[in-house]
Scaffold this active site. Structure first.
Site, PDB file in Angstrom:
ATOM      1  N   ASP A 166       0.837  -1.215   0.000  1.00  0.00           N
ATOM      2  CA  ASP A 166       0.000   0.000   0.000  1.00  0.00           C
ATOM      3  C   ASP A 166       0.869   1.262   0.000  1.00  0.00           C
ATOM      4  O   ASP A 166       0.614   2.219  -0.738  1.00  0.00           O
ATOM      5  CB  ASP A 166      -0.921  -0.024   1.225  1.00  0.00           C
ATOM      6  CG  ASP A 166      -1.764   1.233   1.342  1.00  0.00           C
ATOM      7  OD1 ASP A 166      -2.656   1.432   0.492  1.00  0.00           O
ATOM      8  OD2 ASP A 166      -1.512   2.041   2.266  1.00  0.00           O
ATOM      9  N   GLU A 213      -2.319  -5.304  -3.610  1.00  0.00           N
ATOM     10  CA  GLU A 213      -1.342  -4.545  -2.833  1.00  0.00           C
ATOM     11  C   GLU A 213      -0.260  -5.469  -2.260  1.00  0.00           C
ATOM     12  O   GLU A 213       0.930  -5.106  -2.201  1.00  0.00           O
ATOM     13  CB  GLU A 213      -2.041  -3.780  -1.711  1.00  0.00           C
ATOM     14  CG  GLU A 213      -2.881  -2.600  -2.203  1.00  0.00           C
ATOM     15  CD  GLU A 213      -3.569  -1.870  -1.069  1.00  0.00           C
ATOM     16  OE1 GLU A 213      -3.855  -0.668  -1.219  1.00  0.00           O
ATOM     17  OE2 GLU A 213      -3.817  -2.494  -0.014  1.00  0.00           O
TER      18      GLU A 213
END
Length: 356
Positions: free
Chosen positions: A24, A96
């Site tokens: 992320d 992610e």
């Protein structure tokens, strides 16, 4: 590393949540760098809005679907039965985690190249002015740009049980005579749906009836309402007409000759209408003033007559009062007669007694 990145926590203890945290941060950094290089004239606020919308769950879910990532997920039996491989949150988290795994395995440059390859097609179809703005905001900005009053939202009806209601919302744009309806699970969702339809209807209406453009004024001499001409700087003046500049009637004639007849007729009609309107206003004002003066005189006369009547009544009562006071009563008159009568009768009696 790849196997861990594809493993959901429902499958085993070694899952992808830590890799998701790392991926992320890398995704935010790379997307911010892409936006910074691509849009050099956009300020910090709009760049933050763009980045937030490019890295949100829905955007990641669409990229994961494009990669068909659901085929490679490792899920527990419960998640498989409930359709977890189609859930947007699971697919976005897995993507992610893959970015984090690439970073650990090959470094930042490799992770950046992968993210750039996935996001450049998305950026080619992104409008930085509208991305991240909801339908209500877009509609409001569009109407304000066209100087049209803001829309009105009204709740028309609610359907369904209390825990599962559906709101029907009306959106009105009165100036363009547009009325659309939207529905949603909440009032806000219904307003957004109605605003989206209203924006499409407004854009279509303005395309069908574009604003009329003003015709450019001809740079020629024009007559004013008072009948005085003004000669524009670019009006051609012949050398032999130098003396005519100081002669206003001749300048007026030349200007009138240069102007189209239709313009002269229109200006004369407008001047005549304006003069008639002024005269009508003056006559109306005079009539109002005369009526006001007449009413004032009538009131003054009425007040004077009332005062005169009161005065006459007061003066008429005074003589009657004095007459009453001057005239004696009947009893007093009788007593007076009796007193005066007695001496007259007593005089002959005295004479008779002296004779005897």
């Amino acid at each position: 590393m790849l196997q861990q990145a594809l493993t959901h926590r429902s499958h085993s203890a070694l899952h992808n949540e830590r890799l998701e945290f790392l991926g992320d941060s890398i995704l935010n950094c790379v997307v911010a760098s892409l936006l910074f290089d691509r849009y050099d004239k956009i300020d910090e606020g709009d760049l933050s809005r763009l980045r937030a919308n490019l890295v949100k769950q829905q955007s990641l879910y669409e990229i994961a679907q494009r990669l068909e990532l659901s085929q490679f997920l490792r899920l527990g039996e419960g998640e498989l039965k409930s359709g977890g491989f189609r859930r947007p949150s699971i697919l976005a988290d897995t993507l992610e985690a893959l970015f984090g795994a690439i970073f650990l395995d090959s470094g930042f440059e490799a992770a950046r190249d992968v993210i750039r390859a996935l996001y450049l097609p998305v950026l080619d179809h992104v409008d930085p002015r509208t991305l991240g703005k909801d339908a209500k905001t877009l509609l409001q900005e569009f109407l304000q740009g066209k100087k049209i009053p803001l829309p009105q939202y009204n709740v028309i009806a609610t359907h369904g049980a209390a825990h599962n209601q559906e709101f029907e919302i009306e959106c009105l744009v009165p100036k363009l005579d547009i009325q659309v309806f939207g529905t949603g699970g909440s009032r806000r969702a219904g307003e957004q749906a109605a605003a989206k339809l209203a924006l499409e209807a407004v854009q279509l209406a303005l395309v069908k009836s574009p604003a009329t453009t003003r015709k450019p004024r001809a740079r020629t001499a024009q007559l004013k309402l008072a009948g005085i001409a003004t000669i524009q700087p670019d009006a051609p003046v012949e050398p032999g007409d130098a003396t005519a500049r100081g002669n206003r009637p001749e300048a007026v004639e030349r200007a009138a000759a240069r102007m189209p007849k239709n313009d002269l007729v229109d200006k004369a009609e407008r001047a005549e209408k304006a003069e008639k309107a002024e005269k009508a206003d003056k006559v109306e004002k005079l009539e109002k003033a005369e009526k006001t003066a007449e009413k004032t005189v009538e009131k003054t006369v009425e007040k004077a007559v009332e005062k005169t009547d009161k005065h006459d009544k007061t003066e008429g009562d005074k003589p009657a009062k004095h007459a009453k006071e001057a005239r004696p009563s009947a009893k007093q008159e009788g007593r007076h007669d009796a007193v005066t009568a007695e001496p007259i009768s007593a005089a002959p009696a005295a004479t008779q007694s002296k004779t005897a």
